[in-house]
Design a protein around this motif. Structure first.
Motif, PDB file in Angstrom:
ATOM      1  N   LEU A  56      10.590   4.059   0.322  1.00 51.27           N
ATOM      2  CA  LEU A  56      11.292   5.068  -0.485  1.00 51.27           C
ATOM      3  C   LEU A  56      12.210   5.935   0.381  1.00 51.27           C
ATOM      4  CD1 LEU A  56      11.869   6.638  -3.073  1.00 51.27           C
ATOM      5  CD2 LEU A  56       9.756   7.936  -2.702  1.00 51.27           C
ATOM      6  N   GLN A  57      11.760   6.287   1.594  1.00 51.84           N
ATOM      7  CA  GLN A  57      12.604   7.132   2.451  1.00 51.84           C
ATOM      8  C   GLN A  57      13.940   6.426   2.749  1.00 51.84           C
ATOM      9  OE1 GLN A  57      11.302  10.169   2.550  1.00 51.84           O
ATOM     10  NE2 GLN A  57       9.559   9.128   1.596  1.00 51.84           N
ATOM     11  N   LEU A  65       5.026   1.726   0.641  1.00 55.52           N
ATOM     12  CA  LEU A  65       5.870   2.240  -0.448  1.00 55.52           C
ATOM     13  C   LEU A  65       6.575   3.544  -0.032  1.00 55.52           C
ATOM     14  CD1 LEU A  65       3.420   1.669  -3.462  1.00 55.52           C
ATOM     15  CD2 LEU A  65       5.467   0.324  -2.905  1.00 55.52           C
ATOM     16  N   SER A  66       5.848   4.409   0.676  1.00 61.85           N
ATOM     17  CA  SER A  66       6.410   5.712   1.045  1.00 61.85           C
ATOM     18  C   SER A  66       7.573   5.568   2.024  1.00 61.85           C
ATOM     19  CB  SER A  66       5.326   6.598   1.674  1.00 61.85           C
ATOM     20  OG  SER A  66       4.344   6.903   0.703  1.00 61.85           O
ATOM     21  N   ARG A 109      16.221   6.364  -0.351  1.00 58.08           N
ATOM     22  CA  ARG A 109      16.825   7.659  -0.661  1.00 58.08           C
ATOM     23  C   ARG A 109      18.135   7.876   0.101  1.00 58.08           C
ATOM     24  NH1 ARG A 109      14.531  11.797  -3.045  1.00 58.08           N
ATOM     25  NH2 ARG A 109      15.096  13.265  -1.397  1.00 58.08           N
ATOM     26  N   GLY A 133       8.855  -8.482  -8.927  1.00 57.02           N
ATOM     27  CA  GLY A 133       9.546  -7.465  -9.711  1.00 57.02           C
ATOM     28  C   GLY A 133       8.679  -6.251  -9.993  1.00 57.02           C
ATOM     29  N   SER A 134       7.380  -6.462 -10.153  1.00 57.09           N
ATOM     30  CA  SER A 134       6.471  -5.350 -10.435  1.00 57.09           C
ATOM     31  C   SER A 134       6.268  -4.477  -9.198  1.00 57.09           C
ATOM     32  CB  SER A 134       5.122  -5.880 -10.928  1.00 57.09           C
ATOM     33  OG  SER A 134       5.303  -6.555 -12.156  1.00 57.09           O
ATOM     34  N   ILE A 135       6.147  -5.126  -8.050  1.00 56.27           N
ATOM     35  CA  ILE A 135       5.994  -4.363  -6.799  1.00 56.27           C
ATOM     36  C   ILE A 135       7.279  -3.557  -6.542  1.00 56.27           C
ATOM     37  CG2 ILE A 135       5.613  -4.522  -4.315  1.00 56.27           C
ATOM     38  CD1 ILE A 135       3.200  -5.442  -6.003  1.00 56.27           C
ATOM     39  N   ASN A 181       0.853  -1.189   0.000  1.00 51.98           N
ATOM     40  CA  ASN A 181       0.000   0.000   0.000  1.00 51.98           C
ATOM     41  C   ASN A 181       0.896   1.249   0.000  1.00 51.98           C
ATOM     42  OD1 ASN A 181       0.964   0.325   2.599  1.00 51.98           O
ATOM     43  ND2 ASN A 181      -0.942  -0.315   3.592  1.00 51.98           N
ATOM     44  N   TYR A 182       0.272   2.425  -0.009  1.00 50.04           N
ATOM     45  CA  TYR A 182       1.056   3.658  -0.143  1.00 50.04           C
ATOM     46  C   TYR A 182       1.925   3.922   1.081  1.00 50.04           C
ATOM     47  CZ  TYR A 182       2.172   8.175  -2.172  1.00 50.04           C
ATOM     48  OH  TYR A 182       2.853   9.226  -2.734  1.00 50.04           O
ATOM     49  N   TYR A 242      11.827   2.807  -9.329  1.00 53.65           N
ATOM     50  CA  TYR A 242      11.585   3.965 -10.200  1.00 53.65           C
ATOM     51  C   TYR A 242      11.582   5.250  -9.385  1.00 53.65           C
ATOM     52  CZ  TYR A 242       9.189   6.674 -13.910  1.00 53.65           C
ATOM     53  OH  TYR A 242       8.841   7.589 -14.872  1.00 53.65           O
ATOM     54  N   ALA A 243      10.928   5.218  -8.221  1.00 51.38           N
ATOM     55  CA  ALA A 243      10.836   6.419  -7.379  1.00 51.38           C
ATOM     56  C   ALA A 243      12.206   6.843  -6.857  1.00 51.38           C
ATOM     57  CB  ALA A 243       9.872   6.177  -6.217  1.00 51.38           C
ATOM     58  N   GLU A 296       9.466  -2.551  -8.629  1.00 53.58           N
ATOM     59  CA  GLU A 296       9.684  -1.534  -9.648  1.00 53.58           C
ATOM     60  C   GLU A 296       9.190  -0.150  -9.189  1.00 53.58           C
ATOM     61  OE1 GLU A 296      11.521  -2.204 -12.069  1.00 53.58           O
ATOM     62  OE2 GLU A 296      11.268  -0.433 -13.338  1.00 53.58           O
ATOM     63  N   THR A 297       8.136  -0.125  -8.394  1.00 50.79           N
ATOM     64  CA  THR A 297       7.605   1.139  -7.856  1.00 50.79           C
ATOM     65  C   THR A 297       8.693   1.929  -7.134  1.00 50.79           C
ATOM     66  OG1 THR A 297       5.684  -0.167  -7.250  1.00 50.79           O
ATOM     67  CG2 THR A 297       5.714   2.098  -6.500  1.00 50.79           C
TER      68      THR A 297
END
Lengths: 297, 297
Positions: free
Chosen positions: A172-173, A168-169, A176, A202-204, A164-165, A210-211, A206-207
């Motif tokens: 990503l932190q 993912l969020s 980074r 791989g699709s999950i 979920n978001y 890419y970010a 990829e999010t």
């Protein structure tokens, strides 16, 4: 050289003389989802009786090795944890043996219990994964996962049907931070389930790739990270080792890229004999894993 | 030619003689999140008094044009729906004007209410989006979204903070139909929010793009699909049109790629004057949008 289709007792007996070690893909070879392939159990038991080294590999990262042994038991096979190499285990051992991430570093997981269990078994402290607080809607000010934990040294990502978001969020932190390692259990774009094609690890992944503008180190088939870990762990002679699978572009490639003595394609999965003959990549072809036990008699 | 920094009354008055149409990026130019940039409202009101054509563009697909006008009203600006081009609207009009998807075809949405509202306004029947049944855990046998609806002719995807495995799995089933169009509101990898960098529309869309092996048609900045739609809709003379934005790689590129008469970079967003001078891509630079109204007096 064109693949050889094995159909006689003599061919099977010769094969079993030429190889000591057998690496099996599971889905499409031993079972299809929850249904065992006829004769597959008997063929594996034969190899066990002949004292062959047997290893089971799978790119499914949602289960740990322990969870996999339970599935084998259900089908009447006596398989130990040490004989199973899942991509979750491959990612965890890659982190320990190749990245050499110290055990006082934490690991952030985007994925399911298989990854969490394998990392924990190696002594890593894990964050993220299925933590129910990540099921809440993401808000910067209320998430308990910000600010990020500076002791996290790696992100391990795999298939996550709880994606979920929020997950993912936070992932990503961490990505980074350039010093945080980025390991993928595998990068399969999809996987089949009961007649559907569903988004794969791989699709999950990829999010967040890419970010963050980063590419993960992939551990599952056909990556040689997985085969190198197996060969090292089991001390295998590659020339006496055979890879058995149902996919040319992952299983058979996995064995060929790793210079194994042989590769054997079974036709109980998605590949056709015609296509395998045209591509010419497997050394041998057999209709079904069940044929080994059947023809040997 | 090096960018010209505008700092005098004469320069501003000349600028307002040279251009009839002004296309504004919003975030970083007019406001920063919920905070209006000082003097920005007054500068826009000046342009309105001078009977300039004003268009607001944004890659944020979570809001419709109607929802955007409410934000302008809050800041004391009288802006109509027709003056706002969001990427959700751009995607919807692309589908109608360029793809020419018949109105009896349905559209599957991976995204938020902005997309759903714009498609509905154009007369399309929409499925997916924020439908609460998609918040349930995905099971092949219980989802009301399988089998897929053969009357769906397009997938429109954008930022979706409600993303989950159920939404991704059904979206993939539609994308596996080659005749179903695949439109992205925009492909920004991230966006800034209150000091955090979060996964953008492009990162969410990448999941289903990777799983399906397809690339979407992107509608937001810097894609010229968006500018072509604006120029056509408003019947603009490109040579008398100026793009105003805070990002070189999206806003200024958007104007330059579209052969607009001018581009103006404001320094209230993420770009520095030094970098803009080095890159040399904008025609003009101004410290803040507020300077236009301020210097004009």
């Amino acid at each position: 050289m064109a693949p050889v289709k094995l159909t006689t007792k003599e061919e099977i007996r010769q094969l079993l003389q030429d190889y000591d070690n057998f690496i099996f893909d599971c889905d499409g070879v031993i079972w299809l989802g929850d249904h065992v392939i006829p004769g597959a159990v008997e063929s594996i038991k034969l190899l066990q009786e002949l004292n062959k080294t047997i290893i089971f590999v799978t790119n499914n990262s949602t289960k740990s090795r322990r969870q996999y042994t339970e599935k084998f038991t259900k089908f009447g096979l006596d398989v130990t944890k040490d004989e199973v190499f899942g991509s979750a285990y491959a990612a965890a051992t890659y982190l320990e043996k190749f990245t050499k991430l110290p055990k006082d570093k934490k690991v952030w997981v985007l994925g399911e219990s298989g990854i969490v269990e394998e990392l924990t078994a190696l002594g890593y402290q894990v964050m993220g994964g299925g933590d129910p607080r990540l099921n809440e809607k993401f808000h910067k000010d209320t998430t308990p996962f910000l600010p990020i934990d500076p002791s996290v040294g790696a992100v391990v990502a795999g298939l996550d049907t709880g994606v979920n978001y929020h997950r993912l969020s936070i992932t990503l932190q961490y990505l980074r931070q350039p010093e945080v390692e980025f390991i993928a259990t595998n990068i399969d774009s999809t996987f089949p389930q009961k007649g559907l094609i569903l988004p794969g690890a791989g699709s999950i992944i990829e999010t967040v790739a890419y970010a963050s503008g980063r590419k993960p180190i992939a551990c599952g088939k056909p990556s040689q990270n997985m085969l190198n870990a197996i060969v090292k762990d089991k001390n295998l002679d590659r020339s006496r080792t055979m890879m058995i699978g149902d996919r040319l572009n992952t299983d058979i490639r996995f064995g060929n890229d790793g210079n194994l003595g042989g590769t054997l394609l079974v036709l109980t999965g998605i590949e056709t004999e015609e296509n395998a003959m045209k591509q010419g990549t497997p050394k041998y072809i057999v209709n079904s894993l069940g044929d080994i036990g059947e023809l040997y008699k």
